[in-house]
Write a protein that holds these residues in place. Sequence first.
Motif, mmCIF file in Angstrom:
data_model
loop_
_atom_site.group_PDB
_atom_site.id
_atom_site.type_symbol
_atom_site.label_atom_id
_atom_site.label_comp_id
_atom_site.label_asym_id
_atom_site.label_seq_id
_atom_site.Cartn_x
_atom_site.Cartn_y
_atom_site.Cartn_z
ATOM 1 N N GLY A 104 -72.161 16.228 -19.605
ATOM 2 C CA GLY A 104 -71.166 16.922 -18.792
ATOM 3 C C GLY A 104 -71.834 17.492 -17.552
ATOM 4 N N PRO A 105 -71.084 18.145 -16.701
ATOM 5 C CA PRO A 105 -71.671 18.764 -15.502
ATOM 6 C C PRO A 105 -72.608 19.902 -15.902
ATOM 7 C CG PRO A 105 -69.256 18.794 -15.453
ATOM 8 C CD PRO A 105 -69.651 18.349 -16.805
ATOM 9 N N ARG A 106 -73.768 20.005 -15.263
ATOM 10 C CA ARG A 106 -74.695 21.091 -15.561
ATOM 11 C C ARG A 106 -74.029 22.429 -15.232
ATOM 12 N NH1 ARG A 106 -77.932 21.617 -18.974
ATOM 13 N NH2 ARG A 106 -79.241 23.035 -17.823
ATOM 14 N N PRO A 107 -74.150 23.409 -16.113
ATOM 15 C CA PRO A 107 -73.522 24.707 -15.857
ATOM 16 C C PRO A 107 -74.261 25.476 -14.761
ATOM 17 C CG PRO A 107 -74.786 24.786 -17.887
ATOM 18 C CD PRO A 107 -74.826 23.359 -17.402
ATOM 19 N N ASN A 108 -73.488 26.031 -13.859
ATOM 20 C CA ASN A 108 -74.073 26.774 -12.749
ATOM 21 C C ASN A 108 -73.952 28.275 -12.977
ATOM 22 O OD1 ASN A 108 -71.224 25.623 -11.918
ATOM 23 N ND2 ASN A 108 -71.390 27.637 -10.952
ATOM 24 N N LEU A 109 -74.584 29.030 -12.082
ATOM 25 C CA LEU A 109 -74.510 30.489 -12.096
ATOM 26 C C LEU A 109 -73.235 30.949 -11.400
ATOM 27 C CD1 LEU A 109 -78.177 31.130 -10.965
ATOM 28 C CD2 LEU A 109 -77.276 31.518 -13.262
ATOM 29 N N GLY A 133 -76.055 14.470 -17.464
ATOM 30 C CA GLY A 133 -74.899 13.755 -16.943
ATOM 31 C C GLY A 133 -75.302 12.857 -15.785
ATOM 32 N N LEU A 134 -74.301 12.295 -15.138
ATOM 33 C CA LEU A 134 -74.538 11.372 -14.034
ATOM 34 C C LEU A 134 -75.379 11.995 -12.920
ATOM 35 C CD1 LEU A 134 -74.081 8.669 -12.621
ATOM 36 C CD2 LEU A 134 -71.864 9.548 -11.836
ATOM 37 N N ALA A 135 -75.089 13.223 -12.544
ATOM 38 C CA ALA A 135 -75.846 13.864 -11.458
ATOM 39 C C ALA A 135 -77.325 13.996 -11.820
ATOM 40 C CB ALA A 135 -75.254 15.230 -11.129
ATOM 41 N N GLN A 136 -77.600 14.372 -13.065
ATOM 42 C CA GLN A 136 -78.993 14.575 -13.476
ATOM 43 C C GLN A 136 -79.772 13.260 -13.453
ATOM 44 O OE1 GLN A 136 -76.351 16.259 -15.054
ATOM 45 N NE2 GLN A 136 -77.016 17.844 -13.629
ATOM 46 N N MET A 155 -68.134 11.232 -12.826
ATOM 47 C CA MET A 155 -68.566 11.107 -14.209
ATOM 48 C C MET A 155 -67.418 11.428 -15.168
ATOM 49 S SD MET A 155 -71.409 13.307 -16.339
ATOM 50 C CE MET A 155 -70.532 14.813 -15.957
ATOM 51 N N ILE A 156 -66.700 12.494 -14.890
ATOM 52 C CA ILE A 156 -65.598 12.920 -15.759
ATOM 53 C C ILE A 156 -64.513 11.847 -15.812
ATOM 54 C CG2 ILE A 156 -63.717 14.597 -15.985
ATOM 55 C CD1 ILE A 156 -65.766 16.669 -14.760
ATOM 56 N N SER A 157 -64.154 11.306 -14.653
ATOM 57 C CA SER A 157 -63.066 10.321 -14.613
ATOM 58 C C SER A 157 -63.452 8.989 -15.256
ATOM 59 C CB SER A 157 -62.596 10.094 -13.173
ATOM 60 O OG SER A 157 -63.602 9.441 -12.425
ATOM 61 N N SER A 158 -64.753 8.708 -15.322
ATOM 62 C CA SER A 158 -65.190 7.434 -15.904
ATOM 63 C C SER A 158 -65.851 7.616 -17.272
ATOM 64 C CB SER A 158 -66.150 6.729 -14.946
ATOM 65 O OG SER A 158 -67.335 7.481 -14.807
ATOM 66 N N MET A 159 -65.693 8.803 -17.864
ATOM 67 C CA MET A 159 -66.367 9.063 -19.138
ATOM 68 C C MET A 159 -65.811 8.152 -20.233
ATOM 69 S SD MET A 159 -68.745 10.501 -20.775
ATOM 70 C CE MET A 159 -69.321 11.663 -19.571
ATOM 71 N N SER A 160 -66.723 7.546 -20.930
ATOM 72 C CA SER A 160 -66.400 6.683 -22.066
ATOM 73 C C SER A 160 -67.517 6.865 -23.083
ATOM 74 C CB SER A 160 -66.322 5.223 -21.625
ATOM 75 O OG SER A 160 -67.596 4.791 -21.167
ATOM 76 N N PHE A 165 -73.398 7.636 -24.161
ATOM 77 C CA PHE A 165 -74.699 7.231 -24.695
ATOM 78 C C PHE A 165 -75.648 6.776 -23.592
ATOM 79 C CE2 PHE A 165 -72.216 6.836 -28.664
ATOM 80 C CZ PHE A 165 -72.986 7.694 -29.445
ATOM 81 N N LYS A 166 -75.116 6.161 -22.557
ATOM 82 C CA LYS A 166 -75.938 5.703 -21.432
ATOM 83 C C LYS A 166 -76.645 6.879 -20.769
ATOM 84 C CE LYS A 166 -74.978 4.165 -16.831
ATOM 85 N NZ LYS A 166 -74.005 3.515 -15.960
ATOM 86 N N TYR A 167 -75.916 7.971 -20.481
ATOM 87 C CA TYR A 167 -76.528 9.136 -19.825
ATOM 88 C C TYR A 167 -77.567 9.801 -20.724
ATOM 89 C CZ TYR A 167 -72.638 8.557 -16.560
ATOM 90 O OH TYR A 167 -71.732 8.046 -15.668
ATOM 91 N N ILE A 168 -77.293 9.842 -22.023
ATOM 92 C CA ILE A 168 -78.261 10.426 -22.954
ATOM 93 C C ILE A 168 -79.528 9.572 -22.984
ATOM 94 C CG2 ILE A 168 -78.735 10.920 -25.388
ATOM 95 C CD1 ILE A 168 -75.717 11.690 -25.621
ATOM 96 N N LEU A 169 -79.371 8.261 -23.112
ATOM 97 C CA LEU A 169 -80.542 7.376 -23.150
ATOM 98 C C LEU A 169 -81.327 7.414 -21.844
ATOM 99 C CD1 LEU A 169 -79.074 4.312 -25.085
ATOM 100 C CD2 LEU A 169 -80.781 5.965 -25.896
#
Length: 183
Positions: A104-109, A133-136, A155-160, A165-169
């Motif tokens: 998911g999106p990295r949490p910001n301050l 996530g995609l940005a990272q 990333m959110i709109s294309s999440m599957s 698993f792709k972003y985690i790997l």
Amino acid sequence: MIRFLDFLAAFFGLLLLWPVFLIIILVGFFDTGSPVFIQERVGRHLKPFKLIKFRTMALDTQSVASHLASSNSITKLGAFLRKTKLDELPQLINVLKGEMSLVGPRPNLFNQEELIAERQTFGVYNVRPGITGLAQVSDIDMSTPELLAQTDAKMISSMSLSNYFKYILMTVSGSGQGDRVKS
């Protein structure tokens, strides 16, 4: 389905990795005296939550986004933890609690007002923040709020399941640089 996978991964990750946690905590006591870092972050629907990480910077470091912190603040252990992304492991507790997702999106301050405004425009806060996530994996950090918000929305709109698993790997295999700090 994603929440179920998050829960299982966090539960078994914490169960299997507790020896790693213990070693990092013990070494961290010698490094900074306070190996765990807890900071309030912006969560889903703009609700605050306490993000848990291993400390990578000196205790007196100002509470700002990583790209605004000085690299001189990073400890020797912290540099290793950031490079290997082991500093993120305690966030499995946040995932288990349902405050975060693995992806998911990295949490910001809350003081990152420009980023908050951009993310609100793109509906980024409608999902749980994530560890990666995609940005990272694309080396996009919080220093470019508009690009980050757009990337998060993409990333959110294309999440599957396959992208999850792709972003985690990609993260585990070393893609992305993590949170950057200024030199």
